[in-house]
Design an enzyme around this catalytic site. Structure first.
Site, PDB file in Angstrom:
ATOM      1  N   GLU A   1      -7.227   0.510  -4.495  1.00  0.00           N
ATOM      2  CA  GLU A   1      -7.443   0.652  -3.181  1.00  0.00           C
ATOM      3  C   GLU A   1      -8.510   0.279  -2.734  1.00  0.00           C
ATOM      4  O   GLU A   1      -8.567  -0.646  -1.914  1.00  0.00           O
ATOM      5  CB  GLU A   1      -6.653   1.834  -2.747  1.00  0.00           C
ATOM      6  CG  GLU A   1      -5.343   2.204  -2.925  1.00  0.00           C
ATOM      7  CD  GLU A   1      -4.789   3.542  -2.646  1.00  0.00           C
ATOM      8  OE1 GLU A   1      -5.615   4.430  -2.195  1.00  0.00           O
ATOM      9  OE2 GLU A   1      -3.754   3.952  -3.060  1.00  0.00           O
TER      10      GLU A   1
ATOM     11  N   LYS B   1       2.865  11.539  -3.492  1.00  0.00           N
ATOM     12  CA  LYS B   1       1.920  10.595  -4.238  1.00  0.00           C
ATOM     13  C   LYS B   1       1.093  11.488  -4.983  1.00  0.00           C
ATOM     14  O   LYS B   1       0.835  11.045  -5.947  1.00  0.00           O
ATOM     15  CB  LYS B   1       1.346   9.870  -3.207  1.00  0.00           C
ATOM     16  CG  LYS B   1       0.285   8.750  -4.055  1.00  0.00           C
ATOM     17  CD  LYS B   1      -0.533   8.146  -3.244  1.00  0.00           C
ATOM     18  CE  LYS B   1      -1.358   6.894  -3.816  1.00  0.00           C
ATOM     19  NZ  LYS B   1      -2.092   6.042  -2.596  1.00  0.00           N
TER      20      LYS B   1
ATOM     21  N   ASP C   1     -12.968   5.359   0.857  1.00  0.00           N
ATOM     22  CA  ASP C   1     -11.710   5.438   1.446  1.00  0.00           C
ATOM     23  C   ASP C   1     -11.085   6.883   1.154  1.00  0.00           C
ATOM     24  O   ASP C   1     -10.915   7.487   0.065  1.00  0.00           O
ATOM     25  CB  ASP C   1     -11.027   4.683   0.454  1.00  0.00           C
ATOM     26  CG  ASP C   1      -9.335   4.530   0.576  1.00  0.00           C
ATOM     27  OD1 ASP C   1      -8.987   5.035   1.530  1.00  0.00           O
ATOM     28  OD2 ASP C   1      -8.728   3.835  -0.107  1.00  0.00           O
TER      29      ASP C   1
ATOM     30  N   ASP D   1       0.909  -1.352  -0.067  1.00  0.00           N
ATOM     31  CA  ASP D   1      -0.110  -0.077  -0.051  1.00  0.00           C
ATOM     32  C   ASP D   1       0.742   1.157  -0.068  1.00  0.00           C
ATOM     33  O   ASP D   1       1.423   1.521   0.995  1.00  0.00           O
ATOM     34  CB  ASP D   1      -0.812  -0.014   0.963  1.00  0.00           C
ATOM     35  CG  ASP D   1      -1.653   1.274   1.439  1.00  0.00           C
ATOM     36  OD1 ASP D   1      -1.852   2.113   0.606  1.00  0.00           O
ATOM     37  OD2 ASP D   1      -2.330   1.342   2.476  1.00  0.00           O
TER      38      ASP D   1
END
Ligand code: AMP
Length: 564
Positions: free
Chosen positions: A145, A68, A168, A6
């Site tokens: 994800e 990211k 999420d 992850d």
């Protein structure tokens, strides 16, 4: 063995299937979460993870977090003398995770599945794959994800049938997926999200609010250290507001103490524009899945930022029910990726589970359309595979010439939802030679085939001549050649790394240095004394004595930080 990763905006984790059970591997500090932070110290040595995070405040110019969010862009980040692309920085995190896994498993780790936000586009996915290659890993698959979260959630109670929504909200991205499980099949019905919305934006709201209330105006723009200190305090207040009705944001601004008390209500009011942005992707995913919120059996919260009560309240309002959060929001995705690795390896613990996914963005071609006034709109997006189509999928559409005697026709391949191609992401193009004929009399059949690994296969046929052409658009390293990847991998490998066995001492020192800068008066003096003592003990090079001293230092710092 395939490991699961992850690669998060804030934290990253590495996991694997141990005797059929997904587990997260701890890092050199014994923690499951490795902060996604990279720093280059004064001697040019690379530090990553918790130690680098401690340096954010004191060395903002040589430390970087939240990269990211830059994946897929051409941004260059300068740290000290070095320049990094976003995928280089991600590669450094991946390399550190690889080392942690190798230390635990006692063998080399190569094959991994990396999770990505479902809403990542092709460029962001390519950059993630490239990061893996730069870290010396073989990326077997990129897994969405929320699909990973759903996989882990789904195996908990595998015999029940249910429709559920995974909400999420991580540090930098927001993903929503609607899934159904029945007879061991996990079917993704729709995904949606916003790859530029996450917990960090809620921190930024507090940063802006503090700057506004304290009349710091444009001054903070020029002062990276002050901005880093405000962000640090804002992050802490945001987390405190997850368990308290109000919290104090205090710090020294040019030597003057400044304090701002922030209540839940104020925070919620300030965050209203962000909370509103969370609604649209949910509504769209529900529409795409042809469901109403009442049809869902469950809403599952994933991601650290769902700890915020204001987010949980919004979810409760939207779905008229309390969301489930009984699974650890930090580890769910990593555990789900390990389950996916089990599925790939046909692990017997998951042999009866089948996973289906959807494509997150529409895929189409650029066409010209008459504007009704004798002219043309030349930038029109014609979807071939629409978003949230179950994959693998194959669809064909026909396009015709719009001018007389055209000698060539180019198929420009785009990904996105905008009607104007220039607002979407270009994936490639195929040019076909065609027989010269009047406009509209030559046609191309364009077939898109999109598979479970996100590989798009484009077949073009000139209907009048039968000439064909094929283009495979992989989530591979894009235009980067193997030689280029190898050169960049070696460059990254040549960076001096802080030795793994000394990471804990380094973390303790960086933390003490940070607190020394933050504290004043008695506490500052205490930290100064502790620092001097620990530095001289380090010189003894006696591992046992150092270990004991480090534990005492950490406890003392915990106490001082809590009471400050
Ligand atoms: P993740 O990417 O899932 O690790 O989520 C990271 C995000 O969760 C960051 O923006 C954190 O600030 C946020 N976060 C973590 N813990 C809390 C908390 N207790 N309250 C509010 N936000 C949190």
């Amino acid at each position: 063995m395939i490991l699961g990763i992850d690669l998060g905006t804030t934290h990253s984790l590495i996991s694997y299937l141990k005797d059929g059970v997904p587990v997260v591997i701890t890092n050199a500090h014994g923690e499951f979460l490795t902060p996604s932070v990279v720093s280059i110290d004064e001697s040019g040595t690379l530090v990553v993870g918790a130690t680098a995070k401690e340096r954010l405040l004191k060395y903002p110019d040589s430390t970087v977090a939240s990269f990211k969010r830059l994946m897929g862009s051409t941004t260059v980040v300068k740290l000290g003398k070095h320049e990094f692309k976003p995928e280089d920085l991600s590669a450094l995190i991946l390399r550190s995770l690889k080392a942690d896994a190798e230390a635990e498993l006692k063998h080399e780790v190569r094959e991994v599945i990396i999770s990505v936000p479902a809403y990542f586009n092709d460029q962001q996915r390519k950059a993630t794959r490239l990061a893996g290659e730069l870290a010396g890993l073989t990326v077997i698959q990129l897994l969405n994800e929320p699909t990973a979260a759903a996989l882990f959630h789904g195996i908990q109670d595998r015999d029940t049938e249910a429709k559920f929504l995974i909400f999420d909200l991580g540090g930098g991205t927001f993903d929503v997926s609607i899934l159904e499980k029945f007879d061991g099949i996990m079917e993704v019905h729709a995904t949606g999200g916003d790859s530029f919305l996450g917990g960090d934006d809620f921190t930024q709201v507090l940063v802006d609010f503090f700057i506004q209330k304290m009349n710091l105006g444009g001054r903070q723009q020029k002062n990276a250290a002050l901005l880093a200190a405000i962000r640090f305090a804002a992050e802490s207040v945001k987390c405190k507001l997850s368990t308290q009705q109000q919290a104090e944001m205090s710090m020294l601004v040019n030597g003057v103490p400044k304090t701002l008390t922030i209540s839940q209500e104020t925070f919620e009011a300030q965050c209203k524009p962000l909370l509103d942005r969370l609604r649209a992707p949910i509504e769209r995913a529900l529409r795409d899945a042809r469901l109403r919120s009442g049809d869902l059996d469950e809403v599952v919260l994933v991601g650290g930022a769902t700890r915020m009560p204001i987010v949980r309240k919004l979810v409760a309002q939207l779905f008229a029910r309390l969301p489930s959060r009984y699974i650890d929001p930090d580890q769910t995705i990593a555990l789900g990726v390990a389950v996916c690795a089990g599925l790939r390896l046909r692990n017997e613990a998951f042999s009866e589970i089948v996973l289906t996914d959807v494509c997150p963005h529409s895929l189409g071609v650029r066409v010209s359309e008459e504007d009704g006034r004798g002219g043309w709109f030349r930038d029109v997006f014609l979807p071939i595979i629409e978003r949230n189509t179950v994959i693998p999928a194959s669809r064909v559409r026909t396009i015709c010439t719009v001018a007389d005697n055209q000698a060539q026709l180019t198929v420009d391949i785009y990904q996105g939802e905008s009607r104007s191609c220039s607002n979407n992401v270009k994936l490639g193009s195929v040019t076909m030679t065609i027989p010269p004929k009047p406009a509209g009399q030559v046609s191309l059949s364009v077939r898109y085939t999109y598979d479970i690994n996100g590989i798009l296969d484009v077949d073009v046929v000139v209907d009048q001549t039968g000439t064909t052409s094929n283009l495979l658009i992989k989530e591979l390293a894009g235009n980067v050649s193997d030689a280029d990847i190898e050169r960049r991998r070696l460059e990254l490998a040549a960076l001096k790394i802080h030795p793994r066995d000394q990471q804990e001492n380094r973390l303790a020192l960086e933390r003490a240095n940070r607190l020394y800068e933050q504290f004043l008066g008695y506490e500052r003096q205490q930290v100064g004394d502790l620092l001097s003592r620990f530095t001289s003990i380090l010189e003894t090079q006696d591992v046992t004595v150092i270990g004991k001293a480090r534990q005492e230092l950490t406890q003392a710092l915990d106490y001082l930080e809590q009471s400050w």
